[in-house]
Design a protein around this motif. Structure first.
Motif, PDB file in Angstrom:
ATOM      1  N   LEU A 136       0.830  -1.194   0.000  1.00 60.94           N
ATOM      2  CA  LEU A 136       0.000   0.000   0.000  1.00 60.94           C
ATOM      3  C   LEU A 136       0.875   1.258   0.000  1.00 60.94           C
ATOM      4  CD1 LEU A 136      -2.926  -0.762   2.508  1.00 60.94           C
ATOM      5  CD2 LEU A 136      -3.114  -0.350   0.067  1.00 60.94           C
ATOM      6  N   LYS A 137       1.909   1.255   0.841  1.00 56.99           N
ATOM      7  CA  LYS A 137       2.808   2.410   0.905  1.00 56.99           C
ATOM      8  C   LYS A 137       3.579   2.577  -0.400  1.00 56.99           C
ATOM      9  CE  LYS A 137       3.455   2.052   5.921  1.00 56.99           C
ATOM     10  NZ  LYS A 137       4.424   1.758   7.011  1.00 56.99           N
ATOM     11  N   LYS A 138       3.955   1.450  -1.005  1.00 61.84           N
ATOM     12  CA  LYS A 138       4.705   1.498  -2.259  1.00 61.84           C
ATOM     13  C   LYS A 138       3.896   2.183  -3.357  1.00 61.84           C
ATOM     14  CE  LYS A 138       6.560  -1.595  -5.807  1.00 61.84           C
ATOM     15  NZ  LYS A 138       6.739  -3.021  -6.214  1.00 61.84           N
ATOM     16  N   GLU A 139       2.615   1.903  -3.401  1.00 64.98           N
ATOM     17  CA  GLU A 139       1.749   2.497  -4.423  1.00 64.98           C
ATOM     18  C   GLU A 139       1.107   3.801  -3.953  1.00 64.98           C
ATOM     19  OE1 GLU A 139       1.557   1.542  -7.411  1.00 64.98           O
ATOM     20  OE2 GLU A 139       2.557  -0.405  -7.274  1.00 64.98           O
ATOM     21  N   LYS A 140       1.484   4.230  -2.723  1.00 61.94           N
ATOM     22  CA  LYS A 140       0.991   5.489  -2.153  1.00 61.94           C
ATOM     23  C   LYS A 140      -0.528   5.494  -2.000  1.00 61.94           C
ATOM     24  CE  LYS A 140       4.903   8.184  -3.906  1.00 61.94           C
ATOM     25  NZ  LYS A 140       5.643   6.981  -4.341  1.00 61.94           N
ATOM     26  N   TYR A 141      -1.049   4.384  -1.474  1.00 60.76           N
ATOM     27  CA  TYR A 141      -2.467   4.258  -1.177  1.00 60.76           C
ATOM     28  C   TYR A 141      -2.651   4.214   0.330  1.00 60.76           C
ATOM     29  CZ  TYR A 141      -4.391   3.401  -5.840  1.00 60.76           C
ATOM     30  OH  TYR A 141      -4.827   3.535  -7.137  1.00 60.76           O
ATOM     31  N   SER A 142      -3.664   4.917   0.809  1.00 62.16           N
ATOM     32  CA  SER A 142      -3.997   4.872   2.226  1.00 62.16           C
ATOM     33  C   SER A 142      -5.032   3.777   2.477  1.00 62.16           C
ATOM     34  CB  SER A 142      -4.553   6.217   2.690  1.00 62.16           C
ATOM     35  OG  SER A 142      -5.800   6.478   2.063  1.00 62.16           O
ATOM     36  N   THR A 143      -5.264   3.476   3.752  1.00 63.62           N
ATOM     37  CA  THR A 143      -6.271   2.478   4.107  1.00 63.62           C
ATOM     38  C   THR A 143      -7.654   2.921   3.654  1.00 63.62           C
ATOM     39  OG1 THR A 143      -4.960   1.869   6.053  1.00 63.62           O
ATOM     40  CG2 THR A 143      -7.249   1.130   6.001  1.00 63.62           C
ATOM     41  N   ASP A 144      -7.929   4.217   3.798  1.00 64.16           N
ATOM     42  CA  ASP A 144      -9.239   4.740   3.381  1.00 64.16           C
ATOM     43  C   ASP A 144      -9.444   4.565   1.875  1.00 64.16           C
ATOM     44  OD1 ASP A 144      -9.885   5.488   5.936  1.00 64.16           O
ATOM     45  OD2 ASP A 144      -9.111   7.527   5.719  1.00 64.16           O
ATOM     46  N   GLU A 145      -8.388   4.776   1.097  1.00 62.78           N
ATOM     47  CA  GLU A 145      -8.487   4.609  -0.351  1.00 62.78           C
ATOM     48  C   GLU A 145      -8.700   3.142  -0.716  1.00 62.78           C
ATOM     49  OE1 GLU A 145      -5.797   8.286  -2.101  1.00 62.78           O
ATOM     50  OE2 GLU A 145      -4.794   6.544  -1.239  1.00 62.78           O
ATOM     51  N   LEU A 146      -8.054   2.240   0.016  1.00 63.48           N
ATOM     52  CA  LEU A 146      -8.266   0.807  -0.215  1.00 63.48           C
ATOM     53  C   LEU A 146      -9.712   0.430   0.080  1.00 63.48           C
ATOM     54  CD1 LEU A 146      -7.355  -2.114  -0.734  1.00 63.48           C
ATOM     55  CD2 LEU A 146      -6.601  -2.220   1.648  1.00 63.48           C
ATOM     56  N   LEU A 147     -10.246   0.933   1.199  1.00 63.50           N
ATOM     57  CA  LEU A 147     -11.639   0.642   1.544  1.00 63.50           C
ATOM     58  C   LEU A 147     -12.603   1.213   0.509  1.00 63.50           C
ATOM     59  CD1 LEU A 147     -11.520   1.291   5.404  1.00 63.50           C
ATOM     60  CD2 LEU A 147     -11.601  -0.914   4.228  1.00 63.50           C
ATOM     61  N   GLU A 148     -12.258   2.372  -0.048  1.00 67.74           N
ATOM     62  CA  GLU A 148     -13.096   2.965  -1.088  1.00 67.74           C
ATOM     63  C   GLU A 148     -13.122   2.091  -2.337  1.00 67.74           C
ATOM     64  OE1 GLU A 148     -13.274   6.954  -3.943  1.00 67.74           O
ATOM     65  OE2 GLU A 148     -11.873   6.862  -2.262  1.00 67.74           O
ATOM     66  N   LEU A 149     -11.943   1.572  -2.726  1.00 64.81           N
ATOM     67  CA  LEU A 149     -11.878   0.689  -3.888  1.00 64.81           C
ATOM     68  C   LEU A 149     -12.667  -0.588  -3.645  1.00 64.81           C
ATOM     69  CD1 LEU A 149      -8.118   1.056  -4.902  1.00 64.81           C
ATOM     70  CD2 LEU A 149     -10.103   1.991  -6.087  1.00 64.81           C
TER      71      LEU A 149
END
Length: 272
Positions: free
Chosen positions: A94-107
């Motif tokens: 997640l950090k490598k692709e610069k995604y936050s937990t909130d963005e993952l939950l949104e996806l």
């Protein structure tokens, strides 16, 4: 505009569906060149066309090479990144692709997944889409899971458009004009009133009329046939319970079981 249209056609439909990193950069560059021509900042249209052709040819060549070399393809187009594996969130990815937990939950919510505990595997594709595999207990039940009989579905055939009969699709479905006319008579409509008519894999005709106020009765042949077979099966079971004769009881019960097996095979086809 014509030049850009021709170049887009040359690059293919894939460019309209998804862009790699390289194609994304090339697209921005071509857009910048085109805007300069449109705004009159670039006086030489020939030079602009040459630049557009060059920047369009490079992605085209990269795509050809990518088809033959996986390493080359991975370098220029990127690879998928696993965000969830075996039900565990891969925080480093997640950090490598610069995604936050909130963005993952949104996806995940976009995939109709609201509980991360239900996810077995999730991967972020190079196009930015998240593909999700749910844990087995949370996946939708299929006909195979229920061990029910089923048959492969064929492509529906459009047999009527704009009040005109299409003979080729009708022939592909194994039907003819006489059958079609009989089905239309059952529905109480004429061919001139039909905007669209389709035949499904079970040979069932559905129509859409020009006049949306008209109500088309639903075909009842298959449901009625299924109901009749179920009634026969239930009657045989009652006969088996009512008789005192052992041979008759065995005969009724045997045939009731045969009809029960037949119903299980026919229900997916006859049930509406």
């Amino acid at each position: 505009m014509l030049a850009l249209f021709a170049i887009t056609k040359m690059l293919g439909k894939r460019q309209l569906a998804e862009l790699s990193f390289f194609e994304y950069i090339a697209g921005i560059t071509i857009g910048g060149i085109t805007s300069e021509v449109v705004m009159g900042l670039e006086n030489s249209i020939i030079n602009a066309l040459i630049a557009v052709v060059i920047f369009s040819a490079v992605p085209f060549l990269v795509e050809l090479i990518s088809l033959k070399s996986k390493k080359f393809r991975d370098f220029f187009e990127g690879t998928g990144t696993v965000f969830i594996k075996n039900g565990k969130v891969m925080e480093d990815n997640l950090k490598k692709e610069k995604y936050s937990t909130d963005e993952l939950l949104e996806l995940l919510r976009k995939k109709d997944v609201f509980n991360i505990a239900e996810v077995e595997f999730a991967i972020l594709e190079q196009t930015g889409d998240l593909n999700v595999l749910l844990k087995k207990e949370h996946r939708p039940v299929t006909v195979k899971d229920l061990q029910l009989p089923y048959q492969a579905e064929k492509e529906p055939q459009t047999v009527i458009t704009d009040g005109q009969i299409l003979d080729e699709p009708l022939s592909i479905a194994g039907l003819n004009r006489r059958w079609l006319q009989e089905e239309l008579e059952k529905l109480g409509v004429t061919i001139e009133n039909v905007y669209l008519g389709q035949v499904d894999s079970n040979g069932q005709l559905t129509v859409d009329l020009y006049d949306d106020q008209l109500q088309i009765p639903s075909p009842q042949e298959k449901p009625l046939l299924l109901a009749t077979i179920k009634k026969c099966q239930a009657d045989l079971e009652l006969f088996a319970l009512a008789t005192d004769s052992k041979p008759a009881k065995a005969m009724y019960a045997k045939n009731a079981n045969k009809l029960k097996d037949l119903i299980q095979k026919l229900e997916p086809v006859l049930h509406e």
